[in-house]
Design an enzyme around this catalytic site. Structure first.
Site, PDB file in Angstrom:
ATOM      1  N   LYS A 379       0.830  -1.213   0.000  1.00  0.00           N
ATOM      2  CA  LYS A 379       0.000   0.000   0.000  1.00  0.00           C
ATOM      3  C   LYS A 379       0.859   1.255   0.000  1.00  0.00           C
ATOM      4  CE  LYS A 379      -4.353  -1.753   1.717  1.00  0.00           C
ATOM      5  NZ  LYS A 379      -5.528  -1.473   2.556  1.00  0.00           N
ATOM      6  N   ASP A 474      -2.641  -6.259   1.285  1.00  0.00           N
ATOM      7  CA  ASP A 474      -1.227  -6.567   1.522  1.00  0.00           C
ATOM      8  C   ASP A 474      -1.027  -7.538   2.680  1.00  0.00           C
ATOM      9  OD1 ASP A 474      -2.173  -4.632   3.293  1.00  0.00           O
ATOM     10  OD2 ASP A 474      -0.194  -3.719   3.563  1.00  0.00           O
ATOM     11  N   ASP A 509      -0.728  -7.338  18.062  1.00  0.00           N
ATOM     12  CA  ASP A 509      -1.644  -6.662  17.151  1.00  0.00           C
ATOM     13  C   ASP A 509      -2.927  -7.476  16.973  1.00  0.00           C
ATOM     14  OD1 ASP A 509      -1.940  -4.449  15.068  1.00  0.00           O
ATOM     15  OD2 ASP A 509      -2.270  -6.225  13.836  1.00  0.00           O
ATOM     16  N   ASN A 510      -4.054  -6.852  17.241  1.00  0.00           N
ATOM     17  CA  ASN A 510      -5.371  -7.460  17.018  1.00  0.00           C
ATOM     18  C   ASN A 510      -5.494  -8.893  17.552  1.00  0.00           C
ATOM     19  OD1 ASN A 510      -6.614  -5.268  15.758  1.00  0.00           O
ATOM     20  ND2 ASN A 510      -5.788  -5.830  13.762  1.00  0.00           N
ATOM     21  N   GLU A 538      -3.544  -5.266  21.983  1.00  0.00           N
ATOM     22  CA  GLU A 538      -4.134  -4.164  21.225  1.00  0.00           C
ATOM     23  C   GLU A 538      -5.484  -4.662  20.711  1.00  0.00           C
ATOM     24  OE1 GLU A 538      -4.658  -1.807  17.287  1.00  0.00           O
ATOM     25  OE2 GLU A 538      -4.270  -3.939  17.513  1.00  0.00           O
ATOM     26  N   LYS A 648       2.145   4.581   9.359  1.00  0.00           N
ATOM     27  CA  LYS A 648       2.188   3.168   8.981  1.00  0.00           C
ATOM     28  C   LYS A 648       2.566   2.998   7.509  1.00  0.00           C
ATOM     29  CE  LYS A 648      -1.977   2.006  10.156  1.00  0.00           C
ATOM     30  NZ  LYS A 648      -3.178   1.156  10.377  1.00  0.00           N
ATOM     31  N   TYR A 649       2.288   4.016   6.695  1.00  0.00           N
ATOM     32  CA  TYR A 649       2.482   3.877   5.253  1.00  0.00           C
ATOM     33  C   TYR A 649       3.577   4.779   4.690  1.00  0.00           C
ATOM     34  CZ  TYR A 649      -2.125   1.806   5.904  1.00  0.00           C
ATOM     35  OH  TYR A 649      -3.178   1.042   6.337  1.00  0.00           O
TER      36      TYR A 649
END
Length: 783
Positions: A379, A474, A509-510, A538, A648-649
């Site tokens: 991305k 991604d 993460d998640n 998180e 993040k990108y």
């Protein structure tokens, strides 16, 4: 801080209270009964043996008989145990004797119920940090008019009593008794530091038991006062009292000194002296000196012990922590003037992030994933579906031909560079937390090696991650139903790999998108080898899942603090975070993250950032800041609550010299300094919401008793915050002085930790806060 005021030292050969049976209310057995009666050791041992033998017989019968037979055996056992230790009868009045317990549903001689904190039938332990004071309560009672006493005992994993505290009856009508306990003293030692081995020995699974007993002395004093006042059976009453005092003096369980024994026997002589008036005789046993003996070394008849209730004592920083997040690739990044392109940072330049975190008083540095980033469906800026040639991709798109979760992104450096980065962090006294994101890019080695670890669509292609309407082309999520054991084993291997490099904490993460049992297995396996490792979940999701993840082993949890902005919302959430739930789920307050930026932060400018920082730092023992907060990065991506130009990108090139224009970095340092200074800031169990008259001003207090502060002095901090980032607000702050142990007969001095100004406070206190002057007061009480 350990207070062994008294402990049962006479029950059984070990010198500790010896429960008979393993039921819900485990009595200390006949040995305690006979000891309380002053029985010689031979009789004590014989009685204990009888009770133990009877219990074993009952268990054998229960294993092969019907429930009716079990109940019959239980009745027989209880009857025999009573015979093993008959009460001493004095002038027709006896005292309570323990009743052995063998089944969870059996009561002892003293009734003990409703222990708190407790959830799910004690399947999951309550959790506290080493040195963190914690509160326990239970209903303790007996039949009739008999008075009772109670003690809370904290035992370590080896069964040794490390803290024994007399309980206080806080609600006589409901028979509620309460106490505060503490496992050792607070420590800031970190896992790699000298002396941590001694800290490690104090951690792990502990238990709390409640001991209840008939308070025969208190019952006698109460009745004797009434009888003497009414001239009712006075001689029998005083004769019984004299014998009671002698028996008390002979009872080893009381732990009396020679002077205490002499004091009781001398008092008994006066009580028995018929030449004196009844008032004089009673006064010999009913006075301040005897009251001290009664408080510290009571006569405990019918001693009964609850079943053990589990507590997990965790290492420093498990509850009290200050997190700082940054992306290594943005630290030291700059624009090449010749090409106009960004030159990314790496582990060597990222030392600047460590030094900034240290200067602002944080103690944990958290990094996003540092593994190679995939190129398939990479991305672009702000999550664009098509990446430009210079877009670095999201660190969460883990895996490429250069490696997977256990590799280092070559743009950041080598594994040796990462180890050197961690070594510098440790020199600064900082822990390094690493993101563990259990998903991968389409280029990850797992895709070819373990295709069974992924879900496929109807056409046979692997399904990418999505949360409609958002899609993550991604990223491939992991499927857990084909090879749960294999995925668990690989996850444990990866975590151990980073732990060996110096990582001591994982931010996951998640985790709520994976089975809770998966995390339970993985965390248990990691902790078996590395018990010092902590885990942050998180998980912005439903409360039930967040709580289950905490039960499964996550030390701390992201939470909905960011979306609690009104006075009513904050008061409710502060009480929830710092209430009973705080024994199981440690909410960590973050004003923003790379994924979340609320309208409040967007719309309230510098004042809003200051307000949220104060609430986060003082509202929870654990809090965190995502870097860029100091530069008021508060622009949202249109239509979302995400940061615009999301890090993040892309790689951020920041001018940190501009932080001085806003003052937030100075505020962060002041907040962390206040937290470090005040023991009251360390606990999830000491917050009181204060009443204010203005709907835009929220206030609360934290208090730690001097017995548990480490300084010997009570520590009280009062926080008052104006939630309006644009307008001045005035209010009266109502302080319940008696509840907080503050002076009720005079004003007391408070000092603002943010400005150094001093004020006098009392019951009602006028406060005016304006965003262009002070958004908040953090007041330390000086008495």
């Amino acid at each position: 801080m350990v207070d062994n005021t008294y402990e049962n030292t006479n029950a059984g050969a070990s010198g500790q209270a010896a429960p008979v049976g393993g039921g819900d209310v485990a009595a200390t057995g006949a040995s305690a009964a006979t000891a309380a009666a002053g029985t010689p050791d031979a009789t004590v041992n014989a009685a204990a043996g009888t009770a133990a033998k009877t219990t074993k017989t009952t268990r054998r019968k229960a294993a092969g008989s019907s429930s009716k037979s079990s109940r019959s055996a239980a009745r027989t056992r209880s009857s025999r145990s009573s015979k093993a230790a008959k009460p001493v009868v004095e002038n027709g009045a006896g005292h309570a004797v323990p009743i052995a317990i063998g089944e969870p549903n059996e009561f002892g001689r003293v009734d003990i119920m409703s222990f708190a904190p407790s959830v799910e039938d004690d399947v999951f332990p309550a959790r506290v940090e080493l040195g963190e004071p914690f509160h326990v309560s239970a209903e303790v009672f007996m039949e009739g008019r008999a008075k009772v006493g109670a003690t809370a005992v904290l035992r370590n994993a080896r069964g040794k009593a490390i803290c024994t505290v007399p309980m206080t009856e806080t609600n006589a009508g409901l028979d509620i008794w309460e106490a505060t306990l503490q496992a050792a003293d607070h420590s800031d030692l970190l896992p790699w530091e000298d002396g941590y081995a001694d800290i490690k020995k104090q951690l792990g699974h502990h238990t709390v038991v409640i001991q209840g007993w008939e308070d025969t002395y208190a019952s006698w004093v109460r009745d004797a006062r009434i009888k003497i006042e009414n001239d009712d059976d006075v001689e029998n009453t005083l004769e019984y009292g004299a014998k009671l005092l002698v028996r008390w003096a002979k009872t080893r369980d009381a732990g009396l000194s020679a002077a205490g024994k002499k004091q009781l026997t001398e008092a008994a002589k006066v009580v028995a002296n018929t030449d004196l008036s009844s008032e004089e005789r009673l006064a010999a046993a009913d006075n301040d000196d005897i009251a001290v003996l009664h408080a510290e070394h009571p006569l405990r008849d019918g001693l009964t012990e609850s079943r053990p209730h589990p507590f997990r004592v965790e290492r420093p920083k498990s509850s009290f922590a200050a997190w700082y997040q940054f992306f290594p690739r943005s630290e030291g990044a700059y624009v090449d003037e010749a090409t106009g392109k960004i030159v990314p940072g790496n582990f060597k330049t990222a030392v600047s992030g460590l030094e900034r975190a240290k200067a602002e008083g944080f103690d944990i540095v958290y990094l996003p994933p540092i593994s190679p980033i995939g190129t398939t469906n990479r991305k672009g800026r702000n999550g664009a579906l098509v990446a430009g040639p210079d877009d670095p991709g999201s660190p969460f798109g883990i895996g490429s031909e250069e490696g997977g979760h256990d590799a280092v992104d070559p743009q950041l450096g080598t594994m040796d560079d990462f180890r050197a980065f961690i070594a510098r962090a440790h020199e600064l006294g900082l822990e390094v937390a690493l993101d563990f994101a259990l998903h991968c890019s389409p280029d990850h080695p797992w895709v070819k090696a373990h295709p069974e670890w992924f879900n496929t669509k109807a056409d046979g292609t692997i399904a990418h991650a999505e949360n409609p309407p958002m899609t993550y082309e991604d990223i491939y999520p992991i499927a857990f139903d084909n090879d749960l054991e294999g995925i668990e084993k690989e996850s444990v291997r990866i975590m151990n790999h980073w732990i060996e490099a110096g990582v001591t904490i994982f931010r996951v993460d998640n985790p709520h998108t994976k089975p809770v049992r998966f995390w339970q297995d993985v965390i248990a396996a990691v902790e078996k080898k590395h018990p010092e490792v902590l885990f942050l979940a998180e998980s912005f999701t439903r409360p039930s899942i967040v709580r289950a993840l905490a039960y499964a082993g996550f030390t701390q949890s992201h939470c909905y603090f960011q979306w609690r902005n009104t006075k009513e919302e904050l008061e409710e959430f502060l009480a929830e975070t710092n209430g009973v739930g705080g024994y199981y789920q440690h909410n960590t307050f973050w004003p923003t993250t790379p994924d979340t930026l609320t309208e409040y932060v967007r719309d309230n400018g510098v004042a809003g950032h200051a307000v949220r920082a104060v609430l986060a730092a003082m509202g929870s023992p654990s809090w965190g800041i995502y870097n860029g907060y100091e530069l008021i990065e508060n622009h949202q991506m249109p239509g979302t609550e995400e940061q615009a130009d999301n890090e993040k990108y892309e790689i951020k090139v920041r001018d940190w010299s501009k932080a001085d224009e806003y003052g937030i970095s100075v505020l962060l340092a002041s907040l962390n300094a206040a937290r470090a200074k005040h023991p009251a800031c360390r606990s999830y169990h000491n917050l009181t919401v204060l009443k204010t008259d203005d709907p835009s001003i929220v206030a609360f207090a934290r208090r730690t008793d001097g017995r548990y502060s480490g300084t010997g002095k009570d520590d009280t901090v009062i926080v008052v915050v104006n939630l309006d980032g644009h307008n001045e607000h005035k209010t009266l702050v109502h302080v319940p002085l008696d509840e907080l142990g503050l002076p009720t007969d005079r004003p007391f001095k408070v000092r603002d930790e943010l400005t150094g100004r001093e004020f006098e406070w009392s019951w009602e206190n006028y406060v005016s806060l304006a965003p262009w002057a002070d958004v908040a007061h953090i007041l330390s009480v000086e008495v």
